[in-house]
Design a protein around this motif. Structure first.
Motif, PDB file in Angstrom:
ATOM      1  N   MET A  45       4.740  21.050 -38.999  1.00  0.00           N
ATOM      2  CA  MET A  45       3.869  20.505 -39.541  1.00  0.00           C
ATOM      3  C   MET A  45       3.741  19.009 -38.428  1.00  0.00           C
ATOM      4  O   MET A  45       5.023  18.039 -38.817  1.00  0.00           O
ATOM      5  CB  MET A  45       3.510  19.683 -40.997  1.00  0.00           C
ATOM      6  CG  MET A  45       2.003  18.660 -40.918  1.00  0.00           C
ATOM      7  SD  MET A  45       0.758  20.050 -40.800  1.00  0.00           S
ATOM      8  CE  MET A  45      -0.712  18.769 -41.027  1.00  0.00           C
ATOM      9  N   PRO A  46       3.692  18.487 -37.490  1.00  0.00           N
ATOM     10  CA  PRO A  46       3.490  17.852 -36.522  1.00  0.00           C
ATOM     11  C   PRO A  46       3.407  16.329 -37.868  1.00  0.00           C
ATOM     12  O   PRO A  46       2.360  15.658 -38.269  1.00  0.00           O
ATOM     13  CB  PRO A  46       2.415  17.606 -35.450  1.00  0.00           C
ATOM     14  CG  PRO A  46       1.386  19.060 -35.991  1.00  0.00           C
ATOM     15  CD  PRO A  46       2.035  19.375 -36.901  1.00  0.00           C
ATOM     16  N   ALA A  47       3.903  15.237 -37.093  1.00  0.00           N
ATOM     17  CA  ALA A  47       3.366  13.703 -37.615  1.00  0.00           C
ATOM     18  C   ALA A  47       2.167  13.392 -37.359  1.00  0.00           C
ATOM     19  O   ALA A  47       1.525  13.811 -36.053  1.00  0.00           O
ATOM     20  CB  ALA A  47       4.846  13.177 -37.609  1.00  0.00           C
ATOM     21  N   PRO A  48       1.444  12.262 -37.632  1.00  0.00           N
ATOM     22  CA  PRO A  48       0.258  12.009 -38.014  1.00  0.00           C
ATOM     23  C   PRO A  48       0.372  11.045 -36.382  1.00  0.00           C
ATOM     24  O   PRO A  48      -1.110  11.654 -35.636  1.00  0.00           O
ATOM     25  CB  PRO A  48      -0.128  10.989 -38.717  1.00  0.00           C
ATOM     26  CG  PRO A  48       0.923  11.320 -40.156  1.00  0.00           C
ATOM     27  CD  PRO A  48       2.375  11.820 -39.418  1.00  0.00           C
ATOM     28  N   GLU A  49       0.795  10.129 -36.732  1.00  0.00           N
ATOM     29  CA  GLU A  49       0.755   9.510 -35.132  1.00  0.00           C
ATOM     30  C   GLU A  49       1.087  10.685 -33.672  1.00  0.00           C
ATOM     31  O   GLU A  49      -0.003  10.522 -33.030  1.00  0.00           O
ATOM     32  CB  GLU A  49       2.090   8.904 -35.042  1.00  0.00           C
ATOM     33  CG  GLU A  49       2.616   8.158 -35.933  1.00  0.00           C
ATOM     34  CD  GLU A  49       3.039   8.490 -37.091  1.00  0.00           C
ATOM     35  OE1 GLU A  49       3.964   9.644 -37.192  1.00  0.00           O
ATOM     36  OE2 GLU A  49       3.458   7.752 -38.660  1.00  0.00           O
TER      37      GLU A  49
END
Length: 160
Positions: A1-5
């Motif tokens: 899961m990619p970071a929110p940023e």
């Protein structure tokens, strides 16, 4: 899961890419009868109008009536929160920035659209409006960045 940023950066770039796509489609539809130079100018003017109306106007909306970008929620708030990481003035409703962006969104965007219309119609009056538009763009950039340079302000963020 990619970071929110990372997700926000990708979404922001995708939004601008969509505006580029819309400008390209409109140029293709309108530019069939224009010379290559005029097509390039038309594309730029349409893209410029779209940026002012569909990216900068939401910034102004998020920065009025005591609100700030940093305290707002939603897609446009997160786009401008991302931008404010490089220059904090965009996150806190700096009066000088909001004033320049209000003028840009309300006047420069529609002027770019009008100038594009004149280019599409091959109306030579576009030359006058293009000079006015370019002057307004330069003045807006000057009023946005030169005060910070003159005050010796250190802007957050780095490119190295």
């Amino acid at each position: 899961m990619p970071a929110p940023e990372t997700v926000q950066t990708v979404l922001s770039l995708a939004y601008v890419g969509m505006l580029v796509g819309v400008a390209a489609i409109l140029t293709r539809r309108a530019g069939q009868h224009l010379l290559c130079r005029a097509q390039a100018l038309y594309f730029w003017l349409v893209f410029d109008a779209l940026i002012h109306v569909f990216l900068e106007a939401p910034f102004v909306w998020l920065s009025m009536d005591g609100r700030t970008v940093n305290t707002s929620h939603g897609f446009f708030a997160s786009v401008w929160q991302e931008y404010s990481q490089a220059d904090t003035r965009w996150g806190v409703a700096d009066a000088g920035i909001v004033a320049v962006e209000l003028l840009t969104a309300a006047c420069t965007g529609p002027l770019a659209a009008y100038t594009a219309r004149l280019v599409r119609r091959k109306d030579a009056r576009y030359h006058f409006w293009l000079v006015l538009l370019c002057t307004a763009e330069l003045y807006g950039d000057y009023m946005t960045f030169v005060p910070e340079w003159m005050s010796g302000s250190k802007v957050r963020g780095s490119f190295h």
